[in-house]
Design a protein around this motif. Structure first.
Motif, short mmCIF file in Angstrom:
data_model
loop_
_atom_site.label_atom_id
_atom_site.label_comp_id
_atom_site.label_asym_id
_atom_site.label_seq_id
_atom_site.Cartn_x
_atom_site.Cartn_y
_atom_site.Cartn_z
N GLY A 79 -3.15 -1.49 1.55
CA GLY A 79 -3.16 -1.70 3.00
C GLY A 79 -1.77 -1.86 3.57
N PHE A 80 -0.78 -1.19 2.98
CA PHE A 80 0.59 -1.30 3.47
C PHE A 80 0.69 -0.74 4.88
CE2 PHE A 80 0.83 -1.06 -1.16
CZ PHE A 80 1.62 -2.16 -1.44
N GLU A 81 1.43 -1.45 5.73
CA GLU A 81 1.50 -1.11 7.15
C GLU A 81 2.77 -0.36 7.51
OE1 GLU A 81 -0.85 -1.36 9.22
OE2 GLU A 81 -2.23 -2.45 7.91
N SER A 82 3.71 -0.21 6.61
CA SER A 82 4.96 0.47 6.94
C SER A 82 5.69 0.84 5.65
CB SER A 82 5.87 -0.42 7.80
OG SER A 82 6.29 -1.55 7.05
N PRO A 83 6.61 1.81 5.71
CA PRO A 83 7.43 2.11 4.53
C PRO A 83 8.23 0.89 4.07
CG PRO A 83 7.60 3.86 6.16
CD PRO A 83 6.88 2.73 6.81
N GLN A 84 8.65 0.06 5.00
CA GLN A 84 9.42 -1.12 4.63
C GLN A 84 8.58 -2.08 3.79
OE1 GLN A 84 9.18 0.09 7.76
NE2 GLN A 84 11.23 1.03 7.86
N ALA A 85 7.29 -2.19 4.10
CA ALA A 85 6.42 -3.06 3.31
C ALA A 85 6.28 -2.54 1.88
CB ALA A 85 5.05 -3.17 3.97
N GLU A 179 -3.66 1.42 -6.03
CA GLU A 179 -3.83 2.85 -6.31
C GLU A 179 -4.81 3.49 -5.33
OE1 GLU A 179 -4.76 3.60 -10.39
OE2 GLU A 179 -3.19 2.27 -11.12
N ASN A 180 -5.88 2.81 -5.00
CA ASN A 180 -6.82 3.36 -4.02
C ASN A 180 -6.15 3.54 -2.67
OD1 ASN A 180 -8.91 3.46 -5.87
ND2 ASN A 180 -9.70 1.43 -5.32
N ASP A 181 -5.25 2.64 -2.31
CA ASP A 181 -4.55 2.77 -1.03
C ASP A 181 -3.64 3.99 -1.04
OD1 ASP A 181 -4.09 1.68 1.60
OD2 ASP A 181 -2.09 1.13 0.91
N ALA A 182 -3.07 4.33 -2.21
CA ALA A 182 -2.22 5.52 -2.30
C ALA A 182 -3.00 6.79 -2.00
CB ALA A 182 -1.59 5.60 -3.69
N TYR A 183 -4.28 6.81 -2.31
CA TYR A 183 -5.12 7.97 -1.99
C TYR A 183 -5.66 7.90 -0.56
CZ TYR A 183 -5.02 9.00 -6.99
OH TYR A 183 -4.61 9.30 -8.26
N ASN A 184 -6.10 6.72 -0.15
CA ASN A 184 -6.70 6.59 1.17
C ASN A 184 -5.70 6.90 2.28
OD1 ASN A 184 -9.12 5.79 0.01
ND2 ASN A 184 -8.64 3.61 0.15
N ILE A 309 3.69 4.14 -3.44
CA ILE A 309 2.57 3.21 -3.59
C ILE A 309 1.91 3.42 -4.95
CG2 ILE A 309 0.35 2.49 -2.65
CD1 ILE A 309 1.26 3.39 0.08
N PHE A 310 1.70 4.68 -5.31
CA PHE A 310 1.07 4.96 -6.60
C PHE A 310 1.93 4.47 -7.76
CE2 PHE A 310 0.33 7.62 -10.30
CZ PHE A 310 -1.03 7.50 -10.46
N CYS A 311 3.24 4.69 -7.69
CA CYS A 311 4.14 4.22 -8.76
C CYS A 311 4.05 2.71 -8.93
CB CYS A 311 5.58 4.63 -8.46
SG CYS A 311 5.89 6.41 -8.46
N LEU A 312 3.96 2.00 -7.83
CA LEU A 312 3.85 0.54 -7.87
C LEU A 312 2.55 0.11 -8.55
CD1 LEU A 312 4.56 -2.38 -6.96
CD2 LEU A 312 3.50 -1.81 -4.75
#
Length: 407
Positions: A79-85, A179-184, A309-312
């Motif tokens: 659920g990241f809201e920005s690249p900075q997050a 990981e699900n957020d990286a796809y969504n 996001i996926f790497c994290l």
């Protein structure tokens, strides 16, 4: 007054004064005697119990590094809201030292083992006499597996495995969320897709930061103090009860050995060479080193923000869960029931069942047609006698004679 009477009065006064002093001094002497007796009794009890539990500060520091990092990673969610997050989460997650985490895993497991009263009391039963304590200490130092056979080791190992399982499950849930957020975030209907598919800003800078420059992680002071106190008191940590019989993974064996030395008073500040050696585990160290390498390779190949996001999620949070599980949680034990007989019994052949035909429903007998009689071979016909042509007939031509076989 006469001198004789004066001397007598002085003597009586001296006796009275002496009795007063004696009456005042005897309670003090009695108290001192009782205090000495109590001190001697306590000293005798300590001598019977052996030295107290002793674990050096470096073990608590290592444990604090591991548990602080693992618990922090378990709090990261998608659920990241920005690249900075995303980059802020990567900064927290990527700059770790694999060797520190490997050593901290065993250190934390050893403090968990010291939360088992059954194990601590079982080990401390070897504290006296001193010759026995020294022999057990030497055996554990020579072969850490020796601690797995001490009384209560199954209770301590079960506590370690069950408690680490809780952390593994928390890390797995966090990894699934990330990981699900990286796809969504790549879906056309996700409002974040606009910046998720754009290229990561300052890719070289965030890759260099992920290397960590070889800096060691510092343990949180409050957590270190809590772990140090829990190791010596046997309380203060949230644990899950369990019981597990050997064999154990090397990480659990080393943790039990470290805890046993502490229970025997042989893991204090003067025993750091032994405690440092017991914190080495090839399996967890290699796994965490490979996880860090995979993270760096993933970040080097990553272009859009959703790939970070996926790497994290995959190469920090999930790999930490996988390494902990593989190093400290043994595979499930599958038991198979034994055979009910030990000899081979030959079964009799099944009886052949013959059904008599019912005349009413019997099929008709096949009709047999007699074969035709074989006619005798005919005798060879004699040579045909040429018939001369009737008188007056015209003479036959050469072709006719050849066709009829006539001469």
């Amino acid at each position: 007054m006469r001198p004789a009477m004066l001397r007598a009065s002085l003597s009586l006064a001296a006796l009275a004064a002496a009795s007063i002093v004696a009456s005042c001094a005897s309670p003090t002497a009695q108290v001192e005697a009782e205090a000495r007796a109590e001190a001697e009794r306590i000293a005798a009890e300590i001598a019977l119990q052996g030295p107290p539990v002793a674990l050096n500060q470096s073990v608590a520091d290592s444990a604090a590094v591991y548990i602080a990092f693992a618990r922090d990673m378990a709090t990261i969610e998608g659920g990241f809201e920005s690249p900075q997050a995303i980059q802020a989460a990567l900064a927290r997650a990527s700059s770790y030292d694999p060797e520190q985490l490997s050593r901290g895993l065993i250190a934390y497991a050893s403090i968990l083992a010291l939360q088992s009263p059954e194990f601590v009391q079982g080990v401390r039963g070897f504290n006296t006499p001193e010759s026995t304590r020294r022999r057990i200490v030497d055996e554990i130092v020579a072969d850490p597996k020796r601690a797995s056979r001490l009384p209560g080791a199954d209770a301590a190992a079960g506590l370690i495995i069950a408690s680490l399982q809780t952390d593994v499950e928390a890390l797995s849930r966090a990894a699934n969320s990330i990981e699900n957020d990286a796809y969504n975030i790549q879906n056309p209907w996700d409002p974040r897709r606009g910046w998720a598919v754009t290229q990561v800003a300052d890719r070289p800078g965030r890759l260099a930061a992920a290397h960590g420059a070889g800096e060691a992680m510092l343990p949180p002071a409050a957590l270190t103090a809590r772990l140090f106190a829990a190791a010596h008191d046997g309380t203060g940590l949230a644990t899950r009860e369990g019981r597990r019989a050997p064999p154990y993974p090397p990480a659990v064996e080393n943790a039990l050995a470290l805890a046993a030395l502490a229970a025997l008073g042989a893991a204090g500040e003067n025993a750091r060479p032994n405690t440092d050696a017991l914190q080495f585990d090839w399996t967890s160290r290699t796994c965490m080193q490979m996880a860090k390498l995979n993270l760096l390779q993933c970040l080097a190949a990553s272009r859009p923000n959703y790939e970070d996001i996926f790497c994290l999620g995959r190469h920090v949070v999930r790999d930490l869960s996988t390494c902990t599980r593989g190093a400290a949680l043994p595979a499930a034990i599958v038991t198979v029931s034994g055979l009910t007989t030990t000899e081979v019994v030959e079964e009799p052949p099944a009886p052949r069942i013959v059904i008599a035909p019912d005349p009413e429903f019997a099929p008709p007998a096949p009709r047999i047609t007699p074969a035709p009689a074989i006619a005798p071979a005919a005798a060879a016909s004699p040579a045909r006698t040429p018939i001369p042509p009737p008188p007056g007939a015209p003479a036959r031509s050469l072709t006719e004679r050849l066709n009829t076989g006539a001469d």
